[in-house]
Design a protein around this motif. Structure first.
Motif, mmCIF file in Angstrom:
data_model
loop_
_atom_site.group_PDB
_atom_site.id
_atom_site.type_symbol
_atom_site.label_atom_id
_atom_site.label_comp_id
_atom_site.label_asym_id
_atom_site.label_seq_id
_atom_site.Cartn_x
_atom_site.Cartn_y
_atom_site.Cartn_z
ATOM 1 N N ALA A 53 12.883 5.063 4.098
ATOM 2 C CA ALA A 53 13.595 4.407 5.200
ATOM 3 C C ALA A 53 12.939 4.664 6.553
ATOM 4 N N THR A 54 11.643 4.956 6.571
ATOM 5 C CA THR A 54 10.952 5.154 7.845
ATOM 6 C C THR A 54 9.928 4.052 8.091
ATOM 7 N N LEU A 55 9.314 3.545 7.039
ATOM 8 C CA LEU A 55 8.267 2.546 7.196
ATOM 9 C C LEU A 55 8.691 1.186 6.628
ATOM 10 N N ASP A 56 9.960 0.844 6.725
ATOM 11 C CA ASP A 56 10.446 -0.392 6.111
ATOM 12 C C ASP A 56 9.749 -1.630 6.664
ATOM 13 N N ILE A 57 9.579 -1.699 7.961
ATOM 14 C CA ILE A 57 8.986 -2.888 8.574
ATOM 15 C C ILE A 57 7.504 -2.979 8.236
ATOM 16 N N VAL A 58 6.817 -1.863 8.231
ATOM 17 C CA VAL A 58 5.393 -1.860 7.908
ATOM 18 C C VAL A 58 5.176 -2.251 6.446
ATOM 19 N N ILE A 59 5.970 -1.699 5.555
ATOM 20 C CA ILE A 59 5.844 -2.026 4.130
ATOM 21 C C ILE A 59 6.180 -3.487 3.898
ATOM 22 N N ALA A 60 7.206 -3.992 4.562
ATOM 23 C CA ALA A 60 7.558 -5.407 4.425
ATOM 24 C C ALA A 60 6.424 -6.295 4.919
ATOM 25 N N ALA A 61 5.789 -5.931 6.007
ATOM 26 C CA ALA A 61 4.677 -6.725 6.533
ATOM 27 C C ALA A 61 3.495 -6.707 5.566
ATOM 28 N N VAL A 62 3.195 -5.557 4.979
ATOM 29 C CA VAL A 62 2.093 -5.461 4.016
ATOM 30 C C VAL A 62 2.385 -6.311 2.781
ATOM 31 N N LEU A 63 3.619 -6.279 2.305
ATOM 32 C CA LEU A 63 3.990 -7.074 1.136
ATOM 33 C C LEU A 63 3.915 -8.563 1.412
ATOM 34 N N VAL A 64 4.329 -8.981 2.590
ATOM 35 C CA VAL A 64 4.238 -10.399 2.952
ATOM 36 C C VAL A 64 2.783 -10.834 3.037
ATOM 37 N N VAL A 65 1.943 -10.004 3.621
ATOM 38 C CA VAL A 65 0.517 -10.330 3.714
ATOM 39 C C VAL A 65 -0.106 -10.438 2.330
ATOM 40 N N MET A 66 0.247 -9.510 1.430
ATOM 41 C CA MET A 66 -0.310 -9.564 0.080
ATOM 42 C C MET A 66 0.126 -10.820 -0.665
ATOM 43 N N THR A 67 1.391 -11.195 -0.555
ATOM 44 C CA THR A 67 1.847 -12.394 -1.250
ATOM 45 C C THR A 67 1.234 -13.651 -0.636
ATOM 46 N N GLU A 68 1.049 -13.667 0.670
ATOM 47 C CA GLU A 68 0.433 -14.838 1.306
ATOM 48 C C GLU A 68 -1.041 -14.963 0.939
ATOM 49 N N VAL A 69 -1.743 -13.845 0.838
ATOM 50 C CA VAL A 69 -3.144 -13.891 0.413
ATOM 51 C C VAL A 69 -3.246 -14.391 -1.023
ATOM 52 N N THR A 70 -2.339 -13.930 -1.874
ATOM 53 C CA THR A 70 -2.321 -14.396 -3.257
ATOM 54 C C THR A 70 -2.036 -15.896 -3.322
ATOM 55 N N SER A 71 -1.085 -16.362 -2.519
ATOM 56 C CA SER A 71 -0.795 -17.798 -2.485
ATOM 57 C C SER A 71 -1.992 -18.583 -1.968
ATOM 58 N N ARG A 72 -2.680 -18.045 -0.985
ATOM 59 C CA ARG A 72 -3.860 -18.726 -0.441
ATOM 60 C C ARG A 72 -4.948 -18.836 -1.503
ATOM 61 N N ILE A 73 -5.130 -17.783 -2.284
ATOM 62 C CA ILE A 73 -6.135 -17.817 -3.350
ATOM 63 C C ILE A 73 -5.767 -18.856 -4.397
ATOM 64 N N PHE A 74 -4.493 -18.884 -4.791
ATOM 65 C CA PHE A 74 -4.076 -19.773 -5.873
ATOM 66 C C PHE A 74 -4.044 -21.231 -5.438
ATOM 67 N N TYR A 75 -3.485 -21.523 -4.278
ATOM 68 C CA TYR A 75 -3.274 -22.907 -3.882
ATOM 69 C C TYR A 75 -4.427 -23.531 -3.119
#
Length: 110
Positions: A53-75
């Motif tokens: 419960a200290t790095l929630d925003i940072v972890i959320a941002a990293v997860l969003v970036v990873m999913t967007e990069v994956t979507s960019r690769i696939f689509y």
């Protein structure tokens, strides 16, 4: 690169694995395993991040970036390149991950 015995061995292993996954049932089982592993990762990340419960925003941002990069690769690829096994497996991992995060959010909201 030089054509060494190690390179020949890796090429032979890659060709054998590629031939093995031509079977549609094996390909489907790999995709289902990838989806389930993504589901597991989503549950593990949400519970681990919730513990700190200290790095929630940072972890959320990293997860969003990873999913967007994956979507960019696939689509961003053509249809034939989209059928490459590693690209399709990565996309199923992403879908399972996102589904798990949505499920965890619904559990927390109720």
């Amino acid at each position: 690169m030089q054509n060494t015995r190690l390179n020949k061995l890796f090429d032979a292993i890659a060709a054998t694995v590629g031939q093995w996954f031509i079977n549609p049932w094996r390909r489907l089982s790999l995709l289902v395993i990838s989806w389930l592993f993504g589901f597991f990762l989503g549950s593990a990340v949400s519970t681990t991040a919730g513990q700190e419960a200290t790095l929630d925003i940072v972890i959320a941002a990293v997860l969003v970036v990873m999913t967007e990069v994956t979507s960019r690769i696939f689509y961003s690829r053509s249809f034939m390149a989209r059928q490459a096994l590693w690209v399709e497996t990565l996309n199923f991992l992403k879908v399972g991950f996102i589904y798990s995060l949505f499920l965890e959010a619904f559990k927390l909201g109720s």
